[in-house]
Design an enzyme around this catalytic site. Structure first.
Site, short mmCIF file in Angstrom:
data_model
loop_
_atom_site.label_atom_id
_atom_site.label_comp_id
_atom_site.label_asym_id
_atom_site.label_seq_id
_atom_site.Cartn_x
_atom_site.Cartn_y
_atom_site.Cartn_z
N ASP A 78 0.95 -1.27 0.09
CA ASP A 78 0.03 0.02 -0.25
C ASP A 78 0.88 1.30 -0.02
O ASP A 78 0.55 2.24 -0.70
CB ASP A 78 -0.99 0.02 1.06
CG ASP A 78 -2.28 -0.92 0.91
OD1 ASP A 78 -2.23 -1.50 -0.06
OD2 ASP A 78 -3.32 -0.62 1.70
N CYS A 119 0.50 -8.33 5.09
CA CYS A 119 0.13 -6.90 4.97
C CYS A 119 -1.13 -6.80 4.68
O CYS A 119 -2.11 -7.79 4.47
CB CYS A 119 1.05 -6.28 3.96
SG CYS A 119 2.78 -6.12 4.49
N ASP A 120 -1.57 -5.60 4.49
CA ASP A 120 -2.96 -5.09 4.48
C ASP A 120 -4.19 -5.95 4.07
O ASP A 120 -5.06 -6.26 4.61
CB ASP A 120 -2.99 -3.63 3.84
CG ASP A 120 -2.37 -2.67 4.40
OD1 ASP A 120 -0.95 -3.14 4.94
OD2 ASP A 120 -2.50 -1.67 4.76
N LYS A 121 -4.13 -6.14 2.81
CA LYS A 121 -5.20 -6.93 2.08
C LYS A 121 -4.91 -8.36 1.88
O LYS A 121 -5.85 -9.14 2.03
CB LYS A 121 -5.50 -6.28 0.76
CG LYS A 121 -5.53 -4.84 0.47
CD LYS A 121 -6.60 -4.37 1.54
CE LYS A 121 -6.36 -2.69 1.47
NZ LYS A 121 -4.98 -2.47 1.91
N CYS A 191 5.03 -2.39 8.40
CA CYS A 191 5.23 -1.16 9.28
C CYS A 191 4.96 -0.73 10.72
O CYS A 191 3.91 -1.50 11.05
CB CYS A 191 4.61 -0.15 8.26
SG CYS A 191 5.39 0.03 6.57
N GLU A 442 -6.73 4.55 -0.38
CA GLU A 442 -6.55 5.14 1.01
C GLU A 442 -5.87 6.74 0.76
O GLU A 442 -5.36 6.83 -0.39
CB GLU A 442 -5.20 4.49 1.53
CG GLU A 442 -5.91 2.92 2.22
CD GLU A 442 -4.63 2.14 2.93
OE1 GLU A 442 -4.98 1.43 3.60
OE2 GLU A 442 -3.43 2.59 2.82
N SER A 468 -5.31 4.99 5.36
CA SER A 468 -4.23 4.05 6.01
C SER A 468 -4.50 3.97 7.24
O SER A 468 -5.08 4.73 8.19
CB SER A 468 -3.04 4.63 5.49
OG SER A 468 -2.01 4.06 6.29
#
Length: 552
Positions: A78, A119-121, A191, A442, A468
Site C-alpha cells: 500500500d 500486509c494489509d489486504k 510497518c 487510501e 491508511s
C-alpha cells in the site's frame, strides 16, 4: 483424508504420477497434504522474508508427519501504491487473494492449509478464503518491522509521509526529510505502528485463527521463525482432530476481535475487513455492533500513529494475550471460544500478565474511556462513516467548518500542499469510494500532509474513500452511500457548513432538506473512471463500504 480425492484408488494412478514428477515419494504422497500459501514477493518490506518464514512452516509440517506443498499468492504494498492509480487496485486485491486461495485448495484438495502473509489486504483475503473453504487452517504472519531511530526518537513510515507536509510548511528542510527516509524503515516486516497490517495480524490472533504472538513478535526475532514452525506442527493436529475454522471463528470470537480492535486502537480498515471475513462464515457484523463494543471497551494501548509506542513495545509488554487477559478479567471478552491451539481463549490466557502498564494500561486507567474506532451517522452518512477517534486531538472531537470540495485525492492534496486549506476547513474528497474510485483508495498522502503542516488540530477530512491505518487526525472515511451511488456526499457544495461530533457519533451537512432534494434532482451519475480490466469489473460487483466492500 480430503487429499484422497486426488491420490487414492486405481483411477488416481495418473495423479500420483504427476505428484511423483515433482520428486515426491509414495510415503510423502500418502501423508496428509498441507497447502502452504506463501505471499512472498520482492515488492513489500513485510513480505521480503516470507520465503524464510515459509521454509520454517514447511519444516514444522514435516516434523509432524505431513507433506507441505507451497503455492504463491499476490500482494500489493500500500505504501508504494499510495497516491497514484495503483491504489485503486489495493482493496480489490483482497478479493483476488481470497479467490486464488479458494481455487488452489479446491483444485488440489489439501487436508489443511497454512496461510503465510503479512500486509494489509493479504491477511483478510486469506482469512476470507479460510472461512469459505472451512478446512483446517492456521495463519502465520511475518511479523512487524522494528521502529526506526531518528535524532533520538522512534520513527516509522508515517513520520516520512508527514515529513512531506513538514517541508511544504517550512517546519523541516528537505535534507532532514531525506535523512528521516533513510532510517524510518530499518528492515523487513509490516510497518511498525498499529497500521492496517499489524491491526489485522493482531486481530487474527484475537479471533483465534493464529497462534499467540502472531501479531507482535518482531519480524527479525528468532521467535518469529519458531512460531512459524509451531504453526506447521499445529496444522497437523487440527487435521487429525478435524478442527475447522467455523468452529473457531464464531460470533463470540468475532466480538472478542472487535473488543481487542477497540482496546488497541486499530486501523479503520478493520471495519471493512472484519465484517468481510465474518460474512464468509455466515455471520453478519453490523456497524452498530462496532459502536456498541466501542462504547463499553476502553482504549488501553496508545500506539503509533496516535501514540508514542510501536509493535515491539506491545510485544515486550505481553502482546495481544496480555491485552485480552486485561479485557477478559473485566468481562469485556469471552474466554469460551476455541482457538487454533486446540484450547479455549481462557486456557490460553491462564497465567498471562501485563508486563508494562504504560504500554497496556489497566481497564481502570485507560488512555481513553471508549474504544479506538467509532461509527458516525447523519444526513451526510446515512449508512455510516468511520473515524479512529483515539488518533483525533481533543480540539477536533466536535467541530463545525466550511466545506472545501474536491473530486479526487490528487486535487485535494495539491490544495493542501499549496496552502489553500485554512484552519477551520473541512476537506471533502468524493468519488473515491469502492465503486466510484474505483477501489476505495487510501488517503494517507492528504491526511499526512495536513498533519505535517500542523493543521491536524484545525482541519477535518471527510471522504467516501478510506484511510491508511497510519492516518491520524479528524479523518472520517467510508462515507456511505458513496458519491458514485448518489449518496449525500455527492451533493455537498463549496462553502457548505459541516458539523462533526465524534462523541455524539454524528456527521451533519448543515443544509436544509429541500435544498438537498433540489441538488439530488440535478445530480447525474459519473462516467466510470476505469472502463476495462479488473478494476472495471470490480466496480460493477462491489458493495458499499458499510457492508465491507465485498463483491456480490
Amino acid at each position: 483424508m480430503r487429499s484422497n480425492l486426488m491420490k487414492l484408488g486405481l483411477e488416481k494412478y495418473p495423479h500420483r504420477s504427476l505428484l511423483k514428477a515433482m520428486g515426491l515419494t509414495d510415503r510423502e504422497i500418502d501423508q496428509p497434504l498441507i497447502g502452504v500459501a506463501n505471499s512472498f514477493n520482492e515488492l513489500i518490506p513485510g513480505h521480503i522474508h516470507l520465503d524464510k518464514i515459509t521454509q520454517a512452516v514447511k519444516a514444522g509440517v514435516r516434523m509432524a508427519g505431513g507433506t507441505p506443498l507451497e503455492f504463491g499468492v499476490i500482494g500489493v504494498c500500500d505504501g508504494l501504491a499510495m497516491h497514484h492509480e495503483g491504489m485503486k487496485y489495493s482493496l480489490p486485491s483482497r478479493e483476488l487473494i481470497a479467490d486464488s486461495v479458494e481455487v488452489m485448495a479446491m483444485a488440489h484438495p489439501f487436508d489443511g492449509l497454512v496461510l503465510v502473509c503479512n500486509c494489509d489486504k493479504i491477511i483478510p483475503g486469506m482469512l476470507m478464503a479460510a472461512l469459505r473453504l472451512n478446512i483446517p487452517v492456521v495463519l502465520v504472519s511475518g511479523g512487524p518491522m522494528l521502529a526506526g531511530r531518528y535524532q533520538g526518537r522512534e520513527v516509522d513510515l508515517i513520520s516520512v509521509f508527514e515529513g512531506v507536509g513538514g517541508v511544504k510548511a517550512g517546519r523541516i528542510c528537505e535534507d532532514d526529510l531525506k535523512e528521516l527516509a533513510e532510517c524510518a524503515c530499518p528492515g523487513c516486516g509490516s510497518c511498525a505502528g498499529m497500521f492496517t497490517a499489524n491491526s489485522m495480524n493482531c486481530l487474527s490472533e484475537a479471533l483465534g485463527m493464529a497462534l499467540p504472538g502472531n501479531g507482535t513478535i518482531p519480524a527479525v526475532h528468532a521467535a518469529r521463525f519458531r512460531l512459524a514452525k509451531e504453526a506447521g506442527i499445529l496444522v497437523m493436529d487440527l487435521v487429525n482432530r478435524q478442527v475447522l475454522p467455523r468452529q473457531i471463528a464464531t460470533l463470540d470470537a468475532f466480538k472478542n476481535a472487535v473488543a481487542v480492535d477497540m482496546a488497541l486502537g486499530c486501523s479503520t480498515n478493520t471495519v471493512l475487513h472484519v465484517p468481510a471475513i465474518a460474512r464468509e462464515a455466515g455471520i453478519d457484523l453490523s456497524l452498530k455492533l462496532f459502536n456498541d463494543i466501542s462504547d463499553r471497551t476502553p482504549h488501553l494501548c496508545h500506539l503509533s500513529p496516535g501514540g508514542p509506542h510501536h509493535l515491539e513495545d506491545l510485544d515486550m509488554a505481553g502482546g495481544v494475550p496480555a491485552v485480552m487477559k486485561e479485557l477478559m478479567d473485566a468481562g469485556l471478552v469471552s474466554g469460551s471460544p476455541l482457538t487454533v491451539t486446540g484450547a479455549s481463549v481462557a486456557d490460553n490466557l491462564a497465567g498471562i500478565t501485563v508486563l508494562d502498564p504504560q504500554v497496556i494500561r489497566p481497564v481502570a486507567s485507560p488512555y481513553h474511556p471508549r474504544g479506538g474506532i467509532v461509527i458516525l451517522w447523519g444526513n451526510l452518512a446515512p449508512e455510516g462513516g468511520v473515524v479512529k477517534q483515539s488518533a483525533v486531538d481533543p480540539a477536533m472531537q466536535v467541530r463545525e467548518g466550511r466545506a472545501r470540495v474536491f473530486e479526487s485525492e490528487e486535487a485535494a492534496t495539491h490544495a493542501i500542499l499549496s496552502a489553500q486549506i485554512q484552519p477551520g476547513d473541512v476537506v471533502v474528497i468524493r468519488y473515491e469510494g469502492p465503486r466510484g474510485g474505483p477501489g476505495m483508495r487510501e488517503m494517507l498522502t492528504p491526511t499526512s500532509a495536513i498533519a505535517g503542516m500542523g493543521l491536524d488540530k484545525e482541519v477535518a477530512l471527510i471522504t467516501d474513500g478510506r484511510f491508511s491505518g497510519g492516518t491520524r487526525g479528524a479523518a472520517i472515511g467510508h462515507i456511505s452511500p458513496e458519491a458514485a451511488d448518489g449518496g449525500p456526499i455527492a451533493f455537498v457544495q463549496e462553502g457548505d457548513r459541516i458539523k462533526v461530533d465524534i462523541p455524539g457519533k454524528s456527521l451533519t451537512l448543515l443544509v436544509d432538506d429541500r435544498e438537498l432534494a433540489r441538488r439530488q434532482a440535478a445530480w447525474q451519475p459519473p462516467v466510470p473512471k476505469i472502463k476495462h480490466g479488473y478494476a472495471a469489473r470490480y466496480s460493477r460487483m462491489v458493495s458499499s463500504g458499510s457492508k465491507g466492500a465485498v463483491c456480490e
